[in-house]
Design an enzyme around this catalytic site. Sequence first.
Site, PDB file in Angstrom:
ATOM      1  N   ASP A  10       2.178  -0.114  -4.849  1.00  0.00           N
ATOM      2  CA  ASP A  10       1.014  -0.974  -5.115  1.00  0.00           C
ATOM      3  C   ASP A  10      -0.051  -0.595  -4.087  1.00  0.00           C
ATOM      4  O   ASP A  10       0.193   0.202  -3.183  1.00  0.00           O
ATOM      5  CB  ASP A  10       1.424  -2.453  -4.970  1.00  0.00           C
ATOM      6  CG  ASP A  10       0.254  -3.408  -5.198  1.00  0.00           C
ATOM      7  OD1 ASP A  10      -0.488  -3.219  -6.178  1.00  0.00           O
ATOM      8  OD2 ASP A  10       0.068  -4.342  -4.387  1.00  0.00           O
ATOM      9  N   SER A  11      -1.218  -1.227  -4.218  1.00  0.00           N
ATOM     10  CA  SER A  11      -2.280  -0.974  -3.243  1.00  0.00           C
ATOM     11  C   SER A  11      -1.965  -1.625  -1.897  1.00  0.00           C
ATOM     12  O   SER A  11      -2.543  -1.239  -0.884  1.00  0.00           O
ATOM     13  CB  SER A  11      -3.595  -1.557  -3.767  1.00  0.00           C
ATOM     14  OG  SER A  11      -3.445  -2.954  -3.963  1.00  0.00           O
ATOM     15  N   CYS A  73       1.992  -2.453  -9.794  1.00  0.00           N
ATOM     16  CA  CYS A  73       0.538  -2.620  -9.760  1.00  0.00           C
ATOM     17  C   CYS A  73       0.040  -2.542 -11.201  1.00  0.00           C
ATOM     18  O   CYS A  73       0.295  -1.546 -11.895  1.00  0.00           O
ATOM     19  CB  CYS A  73      -0.044  -1.486  -8.923  1.00  0.00           C
ATOM     20  SG  CYS A  73      -1.843  -1.408  -8.980  1.00  0.00           S
ATOM     21  N   GLU A 152      -4.339 -10.402   0.674  1.00  0.00           N
ATOM     22  CA  GLU A 152      -4.027  -9.436   1.742  1.00  0.00           C
ATOM     23  C   GLU A 152      -4.195 -10.096   3.115  1.00  0.00           C
ATOM     24  O   GLU A 152      -3.479  -9.780   4.048  1.00  0.00           O
ATOM     25  CB  GLU A 152      -4.932  -8.201   1.644  1.00  0.00           C
ATOM     26  CG  GLU A 152      -4.592  -7.263   0.495  1.00  0.00           C
ATOM     27  CD  GLU A 152      -3.304  -6.453   0.718  1.00  0.00           C
ATOM     28  OE1 GLU A 152      -3.037  -6.051   1.862  1.00  0.00           O
ATOM     29  OE2 GLU A 152      -2.566  -6.236  -0.264  1.00  0.00           O
ATOM     30  N   CYS A 184      -2.240  -9.197 -12.071  1.00  0.00           N
ATOM     31  CA  CYS A 184      -2.349  -8.421 -10.826  1.00  0.00           C
ATOM     32  C   CYS A 184      -1.210  -8.924  -9.965  1.00  0.00           C
ATOM     33  O   CYS A 184      -0.985 -10.140  -9.871  1.00  0.00           O
ATOM     34  CB  CYS A 184      -3.692  -8.670 -10.155  1.00  0.00           C
ATOM     35  SG  CYS A 184      -3.777  -8.079  -8.442  1.00  0.00           S
ATOM     36  N   HIS A 186      -0.786  -9.246  -6.938  1.00  0.00           N
ATOM     37  CA  HIS A 186      -1.114 -10.119  -5.803  1.00  0.00           C
ATOM     38  C   HIS A 186      -1.144 -11.597  -6.221  1.00  0.00           C
ATOM     39  O   HIS A 186      -0.970 -12.479  -5.386  1.00  0.00           O
ATOM     40  CB  HIS A 186      -2.496  -9.758  -5.235  1.00  0.00           C
ATOM     41  CG  HIS A 186      -2.515  -8.515  -4.395  1.00  0.00           C
ATOM     42  ND1 HIS A 186      -2.397  -7.262  -4.922  1.00  0.00           N
ATOM     43  CD2 HIS A 186      -2.656  -8.354  -3.046  1.00  0.00           C
ATOM     44  CE1 HIS A 186      -2.478  -6.357  -3.939  1.00  0.00           C
ATOM     45  NE2 HIS A 186      -2.629  -6.999  -2.793  1.00  0.00           N
TER      46      HIS A 186
HETATM   47  N1  DGL Z   1      -1.874  -5.524  -7.101  1.00  0.00           N
HETATM   48  C1  DGL Z   1      -2.579  -4.573  -7.867  1.00  0.00           C
HETATM   49  C2  DGL Z   1      -2.603  -4.906  -9.336  1.00  0.00           C
HETATM   50  O1  DGL Z   1      -1.622  -5.430  -9.821  1.00  0.00           O
HETATM   51  C3  DGL Z   1      -3.844  -4.000  -7.269  1.00  0.00           C
HETATM   52  C4  DGL Z   1      -4.872  -4.973  -6.796  1.00  0.00           C
HETATM   53  C5  DGL Z   1      -6.008  -4.313  -6.042  1.00  0.00           C
HETATM   54  O2  DGL Z   1      -5.727  -3.595  -5.063  1.00  0.00           O
HETATM   55  O3  DGL Z   1      -7.179  -4.493  -6.421  1.00  0.00           O
HETATM   56  O4  DGL Z   1      -3.515  -4.606 -10.061  1.00  0.00           O
END
Ligand code: DGL
Length: 270
Positions: A10-11, A73, A152, A184, A186
Amino acid sequence: MARCTIALFDSGVGGLTVAGRVFEKMPGLPVLYFGDTAHVPYGNRSPEELVRYADNIIRFLSGQGATYIIFACNTSSSLSLEIMRARHDLPMMGLIAPGAKAAVSSTRKGRIGVIATQATVNTGAYEQAICTLSPGTAVYSVAAPRLVPFVEAGLLDAPATEQALSDYLLPLREKEIDTLVLGCTHYPFLRPAISRMLGPDVTLVDPAEATVDAARADMLDRGLLTAGDAGEPCFHRYFVSADALGFMQAARSLLGSGADIDVQEVCLPD
Ligand code: DGL
């Protein structure tokens, strides 16, 4: 002895919500996790950048012994998964198809909301996947770019986070959705605040649950896993592309202070 090493990327910390499901459902497997913290947030990145990042990360994880990749992600799942499948010889699973299927099973009125990054919303991946499974379903997608930086930073209940959530969710509530896809990885960390805002009539779908089930079934099919591969405690490894300490602190604050993880910073080609 596990025959499979699952790798997730993931990011940043978002993919830990998917890793948690892997730990629950496949406790005997060693996991590699890559957080591309040098490039977070992914949501503002171009498709070319996202494909390049995924390619470099998959090469790295493969060199570390990964035998199965889960895209933890949604942004990479919607933009890079098919390209990576064609380019690499490793089995891979993304979040969109399993997440869409879970949303279609959940909706009673055929009105589904999706919150996701701008890059994911631009692809229309969830709309396409949902409407292929269930033509005529009304899908309302909202890009929610302010949320990833809050997660984050561990700001799950801050007033600014609540304000951003209400800006993104109230228009969806007006559409009378009965299901919301947390598009997402997150966002499941914000689940309590999202539930509070949307109330009990809206079911929240975290695609991670169905994705890890689909990955497990795929691994069984491919003979990478047997029903007996479970239970032995094993060693997980975490990598980031920048700021290992920041990642560790964010992970501890999101997962609880008991989450003692060892994080290694690595330098990948840009
Ligand atoms: N968590 C990621 C997703 O599911 C990336 C979110 C991001 O870095 O913008 O899309």
